[in-house]
Write a protein that holds these residues in place. Structure first.
Motif: not given
Length: 102
Positions: A30-31, A33-35, A37-38
């Motif tokens: 999850m971390v 994935f969001w990294a 995306v950002i």
């Protein structure tokens, strides 16, 4: 002596659960994935606002483009001639010199 009855509630996963290792792996994913995306969003904003994204018509070419140095020198020379800083003979002499060294 009397025996105490202890009721223990246990989670039953039916043998399909990942346990604590699964929770850790999912948190890392999850971390990540969001990294991503950002980072993708930042890269997109940087690409869209970058000056090297390509110049608009009428803009001088970027310094790295072929022939941009001599074109810029000729433009400056023409501006000096237009302002009256140099006369026609000086303009023609310097222009020929610039084009000779191209």
């Amino acid at each position: 002596m009397r025996a105490r009855r202890v009721i223990v509630m246990m989670w039953y996963d039916g043998g399909w659960g990942w346990g604590w290792g699964g929770w850790f792996v999912m948190a890392v994913i999850m971390v990540f994935f969001w990294a991503m995306v950002i980072a993708g969003f930042v890269a997109l904003v940087h690409y869209l606002t970058s000056a090297r994204h390509g110049h608009q018509p009428g803009q001088p070419p970027s310094p790295g483009e072929p022939g941009s140095g001599s074109r810029r020198a000729e433009d400056l020379l023409a501006e000096r001639f237009a302002r009256g800083e140099i006369d026609e003979d000086e303009y023609k002499r310097r222009l020929a010199l610039l084009r000779e060294h191209r």
